[in-house]
Scaffold this active site. Sequence first.
Site, PDB file in Angstrom:
ATOM      1  N   LYS A 201       0.887  -1.032  -0.086  1.00 20.60           N
ATOM      2  CA  LYS A 201       0.039  -0.075  -0.044  1.00 20.60           C
ATOM      3  C   LYS A 201       0.998   1.192   0.068  1.00 20.60           C
ATOM      4  CE  LYS A 201      -3.632   2.411   2.698  1.00 20.60           C
ATOM      5  NZ  LYS A 201      -4.644   2.228   3.897  1.00 20.60           N
ATOM      6  N   LYS A 254      -2.244  -1.414  -3.895  1.00 20.76           N
ATOM      7  CA  LYS A 254      -3.150  -0.106  -3.708  1.00 20.76           C
ATOM      8  C   LYS A 254      -2.042   0.921  -3.970  1.00 20.76           C
ATOM      9  CE  LYS A 254      -6.015   2.297  -0.611  1.00 20.76           C
ATOM     10  NZ  LYS A 254      -6.565   2.278   0.895  1.00 20.76           N
TER      11      LYS A 254
END
Length: 330
Positions: A201, A254
Amino acid sequence: MEHDLTRRPRRLRRDGLRNLVSETTLHASDLIAPIFVDATTDERVAIPSMPGHERVPVEEATARVEEVLSSGIETVIIFGIPASKDAEGTRAWADDGVVQRATRAITTETTATVITDVCMCEYTDHGHCGILEPDARNDGTLTVANDPTLDRLGEIAVSHADAGADMVAPSSMTDGMVGAIRDTLDGAGYASVPIMSYAAKYESSFYGPFRDAADGAPAFGDRRHYQMDPANTTEALEEVRLDVEQGADVLMIKPALPYLDIISEIDAEFSQPVAAYNVSGEYAMLQAAADRGWLDLEASAHESLLSIKRAGADLILSYFAEQLAPSLPA
Ligand code: PBG
């Protein structure tokens, strides 16, 4: 003729033939729809930077999920806005917390598969993804206390499993979060509840609209001291490797579109299913351009998600899920 034209790729691009040789198909069953449930409101509230999305009161969570199901999407990920926040984020693991109540209602009253986001940023009054401690330099700045946060993440995951969650998705980028959650879930009798880790992330500028939607912006500073540097690839492989060692069942990258290279590398390197989060900023960009008549919304959204799948994602979390599903094969 100087160049050999015995091979003409255009031959297979004619209507009637091109579909036969299409290599990637986006299915409704690839997609996961994010849902925002808000304990501070008793009516639906539109999210201005995410047109078409709203925060719904707990009492309307099942109605909202029924809408998603009628589009052909079968899986939702739930984000919660708690009734109150504090320094420790205690409402994150409360049995009567917003996500716990919504999950209980959705899993008993609908057929939806429910994934829950396991993080603290929506529950802490400082908006960071864990409890805080002074930074090691002792210069007055605060940072997330890694190991004390792990216990809390475990408690949050168990409270979600108690409420019936089908899978938990830790998003705090705390070192060791997958192992800690796995141990806690197993200890509580939830060995069969899988973990979809937000494994790589990035500290991205594309989360802005989500932070409005979930009221989870940091009150000071930024998330650079726990989320990844967008410049790094090798580190993403390391982050994912650690999560795999700790028992992650699904590996999430992400954001998605600016990180297709990362999705593709992770897919090539690891055997676990790969998920990609087509985040709020990726949604807002296309919405804003379409609103001005500069892009065709459905076409550009479909192309975006198809590209994410082509890059190697098996599952895609997207705010476009509900809108695109009716025109996709199951
Ligand atoms: C919570 C969380 C965030 C997102 C998903 N889970 C926000 C953040 O890290 O700041 C972002 C999702 C999006 O932008 O759509 N940690």
